[in-house]
Design a protein around this motif. Structure first.
Motif, PDB file in Angstrom:
ATOM      1  N   MET A  99       0.234  -1.099  -0.507  1.00  0.00           N
ATOM      2  CA  MET A  99       0.087  -0.444   0.137  1.00  0.00           C
ATOM      3  C   MET A  99       0.939   1.152   0.150  1.00  0.00           C
ATOM      4  O   MET A  99       2.230   1.269   0.153  1.00  0.00           O
ATOM      5  N   THR A 128       1.823   4.478   1.016  1.00  0.00           N
ATOM      6  CA  THR A 128       2.491   5.460   2.684  1.00  0.00           C
ATOM      7  C   THR A 128       3.327   6.769   2.473  1.00  0.00           C
ATOM      8  O   THR A 128       3.960   6.924   0.651  1.00  0.00           O
ATOM      9  N   VAL A 156      -1.847  10.224   1.118  1.00  0.00           N
ATOM     10  CA  VAL A 156      -2.213   9.099   0.934  1.00  0.00           C
ATOM     11  C   VAL A 156      -2.900   7.742   1.453  1.00  0.00           C
ATOM     12  O   VAL A 156      -3.473   7.970   2.258  1.00  0.00           O
ATOM     13  N   THR A 157      -3.660   7.233   0.774  1.00  0.00           N
ATOM     14  CA  THR A 157      -4.884   5.986   1.346  1.00  0.00           C
ATOM     15  C   THR A 157      -6.068   6.749   2.102  1.00  0.00           C
ATOM     16  O   THR A 157      -6.805   5.849   2.157  1.00  0.00           O
ATOM     17  N   GLU A 158      -5.986   7.611   2.055  1.00  0.00           N
ATOM     18  CA  GLU A 158      -7.551   8.071   2.770  1.00  0.00           C
ATOM     19  C   GLU A 158      -8.533   8.866   1.752  1.00  0.00           C
ATOM     20  O   GLU A 158      -7.467   8.692   0.403  1.00  0.00           O
ATOM     21  N   GLY A 207      -4.597   6.535  -3.806  1.00  0.00           N
ATOM     22  CA  GLY A 207      -4.363   5.572  -2.989  1.00  0.00           C
ATOM     23  C   GLY A 207      -3.811   4.099  -3.374  1.00  0.00           C
ATOM     24  O   GLY A 207      -3.677   3.032  -3.373  1.00  0.00           O
ATOM     25  N   TRP A 208      -3.612   4.295  -5.394  1.00  0.00           N
ATOM     26  CA  TRP A 208      -3.107   3.293  -6.256  1.00  0.00           C
ATOM     27  C   TRP A 208      -2.729   3.886  -7.478  1.00  0.00           C
ATOM     28  O   TRP A 208      -3.308   4.899  -7.753  1.00  0.00           O
ATOM     29  N   MET A 221       2.381  -0.932  -4.747  1.00  0.00           N
ATOM     30  CA  MET A 221       1.893   0.082  -4.699  1.00  0.00           C
ATOM     31  C   MET A 221       1.462   0.591  -5.696  1.00  0.00           C
ATOM     32  O   MET A 221       1.664   1.564  -6.253  1.00  0.00           O
ATOM     33  N   GLU A 238      -8.917   7.486  -3.461  1.00  0.00           N
ATOM     34  CA  GLU A 238      -9.709   6.663  -2.586  1.00  0.00           C
ATOM     35  C   GLU A 238     -11.033   7.397  -2.483  1.00  0.00           C
ATOM     36  O   GLU A 238     -10.411   9.108  -2.084  1.00  0.00           O
ATOM     37  N   SER A 274     -11.902   1.316  -1.035  1.00  0.00           N
ATOM     38  CA  SER A 274     -10.884   0.083  -0.836  1.00  0.00           C
ATOM     39  C   SER A 274     -11.923  -0.457   0.088  1.00  0.00           C
ATOM     40  O   SER A 274     -12.614   0.140   1.576  1.00  0.00           O
TER      41      SER A 274
END
Length: 257
Positions: free
Chosen positions: A1, A3, A132-134, A139-140, A189, A207, A254
């Motif tokens: 993932m 970060t 990131v990822t929030e 997210g990707w 990632m 995301e 996700s």
């Protein structure tokens, strides 16, 4: 993932080139709730998308004659000049030679042998994205090329990536990318996907809390759906879109994990 503990070869920045910065800022504000903060006159129209005061992406005017609006993914490098040499030696093209961006960092832009554009960021005072990822952040990322196996040697040579085929769905597989310093599946990632039509490109996934609501809002604001929302077991629900100027991006909700 992804970060924000950026290691060599991991995505650490993303920006959008647009023919109309103000209109693009308005579109993404509506879809993701982003605020746009201009970098000032000396930045030439370039500025930062922020979510709750944290930088999640950037936006600027198109600078290459005849270029189309697109998102560009940047990967962390400790030495942009060395990466530029590695790109050339591996068969890629240097589109913008390494240069300093004020005191923030050093960047360069490239095209891989398949024709997909990407960039690198060597951080000085600015390490990269704050979030990131929030929901409302990157997210990707996925690379779409006609022959995924053909680009593996290029990216492993340039970044030292680990590229592995993982089982996915009923008898299928997904090509997963991890940085050289990453360990285990949690370090993945990016993905590499066969291109079914169009031009090779890197596709950013943002995301969102509700994939279908984000798709609906994007359409309402002039965007278009290129792949309707689908569910992937163990991954989440995602859809592919273009903004009003044709820049490709995707949204994903996700699964909790």
């Amino acid at each position: 993932m992804l970060t924000t503990q950026y290691v060599s070869g991991a995505p650490n920045w993303i920006d959008l080139g647009s023919p109309d910065v103000e209109a693009s800022a308005s579109f993404y504000r509506g879809v993701f709730g982003w605020d746009f903060q201009s970098g000032g006159p000396e930045a030439g129209g370039y500025g930062f998308f922020q979510k709750n005061g944290q930088t999640v992406a950037a936006l600027g005017p198109l600078t290459e004659e005849g270029s189309d609006s697109s998102w560009i993914v940047y990967f962390h490098t400790p030495d942009a000049d060395a990466t530029a040499k590695a790109v050339e030696q591996a068969g890629g093209t240097v589109r913008a030679a390494p240069f300093d961006v004020f005191e923030h960092g050093r960047m360069a832009q490239f095209t891989d042998p398949a024709g997909a554009r990407f960039a690198v960021w060597q951080s000085y005072s600015m390490k990269g994205l704050d979030l990131v990822t929030e929901p409302g952040s990157l997210g990707w990322v996925e690379l779409y090329v006609p022959a995924p196996d053909a680009v593996r040697p290029f990216y492993t040579s340039v970044f030292g990536w680990r590229i592995e085929d993982k089982p996915f769905g009923d008898g299928n597989h997904y090509t997963m990318v991890s940085p050289a310093e990453g360990k285990g599946d949690d370090a993945s990632m990016a993905g590499i996907v066969p291109l079914q039509g169009g031009t090779p490109h890197w596709l950013p996934y943002f995301e969102v809390a509700d994939c279908d609501a984000a798709v609906s809002k994007a359409q309402e604001l002039g965007g278009a759906v290129t792949m309707p929302a689908v569910d992937a077991e163990g991954v989440g629900r995602f859809a592919a879109l273009t903004d009003p100027y044709g820049a490709r991006f995707a949204v994903i909700t996700s699964v909790a994990g």
